[in-house]
Structure formats: C-alpha cells, structure tokens
Scaffold this active site. Structure first.
Site, short mmCIF file in Angstrom:
data_model
loop_
_atom_site.label_atom_id
_atom_site.label_comp_id
_atom_site.label_asym_id
_atom_site.label_seq_id
_atom_site.Cartn_x
_atom_site.Cartn_y
_atom_site.Cartn_z
CD GLU A 1 -1.42 -2.26 2.14
OE1 GLU A 1 -2.05 -2.82 2.97
OE2 GLU A 1 0.02 -2.55 1.99
CB CYS B 1 -0.47 -3.97 8.95
SG CYS B 1 0.60 -2.65 8.26
CB SER C 1 19.13 -40.46 -5.87
OG SER C 1 20.31 -39.52 -5.52
CB THR D 1 21.37 -35.32 2.44
OG1 THR D 1 20.09 -35.98 2.91
CG2 THR D 1 21.37 -34.90 1.08
CG ASP E 1 22.84 -37.59 -2.22
OD1 ASP E 1 23.43 -38.51 -2.69
OD2 ASP E 1 21.93 -37.31 -1.85
CG LEU F 1 21.19 -28.24 -0.69
CD1 LEU F 1 20.92 -28.12 0.86
CD2 LEU F 1 19.96 -29.07 -1.15
N GLY G 1 16.60 -37.54 3.86
CA GLY G 1 16.27 -38.87 3.31
C GLY G 1 15.27 -39.30 4.20
#
Length: 363
Positions: free
Chosen positions: A59, A83, A177, A205, A209, A213, A298
């Site tokens: 706004e 708000c 995987s 993980t 792997d 990310l 996992g």
C-alpha cells in the site's frame, strides 16, 4: 505512470493486484505477499507489492510519490487487509491510507494475524473510508500459505520434497539417485527453492550426495541452507558450506573444536538438546525471519518430521521407474501397524511433467 485499463471493475483491478503480489513470492520472509493498485477516475495512478521483509508494504509503495491532492477520492485495491499495528519495523498502512484521503478500500482477504485481523478494516471504517471484502480468499491464500500457517504457529511452513520411483524409493540399493526425476521435474525443484526462505538437509545427505542446494536452472536468489548435523560429521569443504548463507544445527555434545572450525569460517552453528526434538529449532528459525523451509533429505529425517507433526506439505516427483524392496524408502519407519493408524493426506494436486508426475498433498 498512468495506465489505462480495459474495464473498470473491482475484479479486474484485484486480479492486477494479485499479479503484482506474485512478484514478491519467496522474498518477504515471515511477512505476507501483498499487491496493491490505486485507481482514480478509471485509471491506475499507483501500484506496488511487498518487495522484501523490512521494506515498505504494498500500500505504501502504491502511494509513494503521490500528493494528497492526487490520491484524494481514489480507490485502493489490496490483496490482504492493511496493517494497523506499530509492532514492526515499518509504519502502519492504515494511517497512510487515511492521510492520503482514500475514499474506498477493496480488500482481498482478512489478515489472520491477531494484531491485524479485522482491526485494520475497522480503523479505516472509523475514518469514514468504505471497505469492501472481495471473495478472492482462495487465490490470496494460495499466495500466502506460508504466512497463514506461520503467523498462527510461530513456526515456518515445512514442505518435504522427494523424487521417487513408482514404488516409493528415493535411491537404489547402492545409494545412487541421479537422476530419478527428469529435467522438467528438476527445473520445478529450482522454482520451489527460489520461493522458500530456506532449504534444510542433513549430515547424511551432505556426506552422501554433496549437494549445493542452489537455484541454477532458473533465475532467482538462493535460499538459506540449514544443515542438521547433530554430531558435526560433515566436512567444511562440502558444497553446502561454499559461503556464509548457511546455518548448522548441532547437538550439545558436539566437539567444541569442530564447532570453532566452522565458526572461524563465518558459518553460523547453533547447538540444541537433540532429545527435545526439532520444534525448538524451527521456532528459532521463524524468530530469525525464516517463514518457509523446503526439506531435501532422506527417509529417516522425513519420518522424524512427520512423527513430530511438523510437516505441512509433501511434494513427490514420481518417475516411471521400479527399484524394488532393495531401494531406499522415501519415508522411514512411522511404527504404523494397521490401516486405522495410517496418516491421511488431503488436497491432492497433480501435474504432469513429461513422463514424470508431480503430486502435492497437505498433511
């Protein structure tokens, strides 16, 4: 920046406000995603969206740079109730709206925040401003599912994401995987990462792997990385520790030397009593401004989160593969002995991604 609209209807302007709000998805932290459109004499004279936590609300952005002479008598379309409280780092929007001489405010949805809920609307009405609530709750709610949950619980919205085979496996017996899912599915995951405040994984993980990310296949900012490493078993040279946009969650018994090694590189390490579960961890994440977390870990970690009732959504990318009982389960043991004890998901959403199928359910 006056713009002509094809039709002067409340719904048309609200749709525009919704499209603006979407631009802020994944950027507002624990705050809601909001869009606003200011209309006078059938023309848009201002518009805006909440760009980022701690910056002006939609706004205020829509009103920015406009004098009261210009805004007097205008109609404001906003996707969420303005708000009215001062318990934040930005001024209340209701005061600015009243000051601007707005004659009417069309609101897409009432804010569930108890500090606002209905109070913002009442404040505007007491100032003589007409307030109309449009029946667009589902659309606005879809934009703010993270906020609506977190504001009520003071915990971040939690989503578990897995790429799985037809028989529910996330990896083959040897742990491999890559790649269960296809390229379209992986692109969808990068879109998801962009829209979450943080991605959470585990030491298992990271060690298996070595994931980065990151957001790679599309444009967008990288989320904060949260690594749950109760015993400080991960290597500081792992990709996940490439910069300081990471927090390590560890146990009280972890070696001080290892913690100090990480801290010396500028990596945040926070210690918890593991026996208290993950709820205190999530509460602290929310308090630090993280309103949504995507889990990429996992099956055992997924099971723990589900057992602690900390999961809001499951997203599975199902690939037409079969890995057999030797494969790694998407969800570890939940100690469910019969069908009557099964955990039931709801609100199923299905999307085809070439030969993959994306299934989204709420818990």
């Amino acid at each position: 920046m006056f713009k002509e609209m094809a039709k002067n209807t409340d719904d048309l302007y609200m749709v525009r406000a919704l499209s603006l709000a979407r631009k802020g998805q994944g950027l507002t932290g624990v705050n809601p995603t909001v869009g606003a459109v200011l209309v006078k004499n059938g023309r848009i004279i201002g518009e805006g969206f909440h760009v980022k936590s701690r910056l002006d609300h939609a706004e205020i952005v829509a009103l920015d740079g406009l004098s009261p002479k210009v805004t007097k008598g205008a109609v404001l379309f906003v996707t969420l109730e303005p708000c009215c409280h001062t318990d934040k780092q930005t001024p209340p929007c209701t005061a600015r709206i009243i000051e601007a001489g707005i004659r009417k405010v069309v609101v897409g949805m009432i804010d569930p925040n108890p500090k606002v809920s209905g109070k913002g609307i009442n404040k505007l009405r007491k100032a003589g401003i007409s307030v109309v609530i449009r029946p667009m709750g589902l659309k606005v709610g879809g934009l703010n599912e993270f906020y609506f949950k977190s504001i009520k619980t003071s915990l971040p919205y939690m989503t578990i994401k897995h790429a799985i085979s037809l028989d529910g496996k996330i990896a083959a017996a040897d742990g491999s995987s890559k790649w269960i899912s296809n390229e379209k599915s992986r692109r969808e995951v990068h879109k998801m990462r962009k829209s979450y405040d943080a991605v959470m994984t585990t030491a298992v993980t990271v060690n298996k792997d070595n994931p980065g990310l990151t957001v790679r296949m599309i444009k967008g900012r990288d989320p904060k990385r949260i690594v749950v490493d109760w015993y400080m078993d991960t290597d500081i040279r792992s990709k996940v520790y490439r910069d300081n946009n990471v927090r390590v969650i560890t146990g009280m018994e972890s070696a001080v030397e290892k913690i100090d090694e990480f801290k010396s590189k500028g990596i945040e390490v926070v210690s918890y009593d593991k026996s208290n579960g993950l709820r205190p961890v999530l509460a602290d994440l929310y308090a630090s401004g993280i309103g949504s977390v995507l889990i990429e870990a996992g099956g055992r970690f997924a099971a723990r989160l589900i057992k602690e009732t900390l999961v809001d959504k499951l997203i599975y990318f199902i690939s037409p593969l079969i890995l057999g009982e030797e494969g790694v389960n998407a969800v570890g043991s939940l100690h469910i002995g019969s069908m009557k004890d099964a955990i039931k998901a709801h609100a199923v959403k299905v999307k085809r991604l070439d030969d993959d199928t994306m299934v989204e359910v709420l818990l």
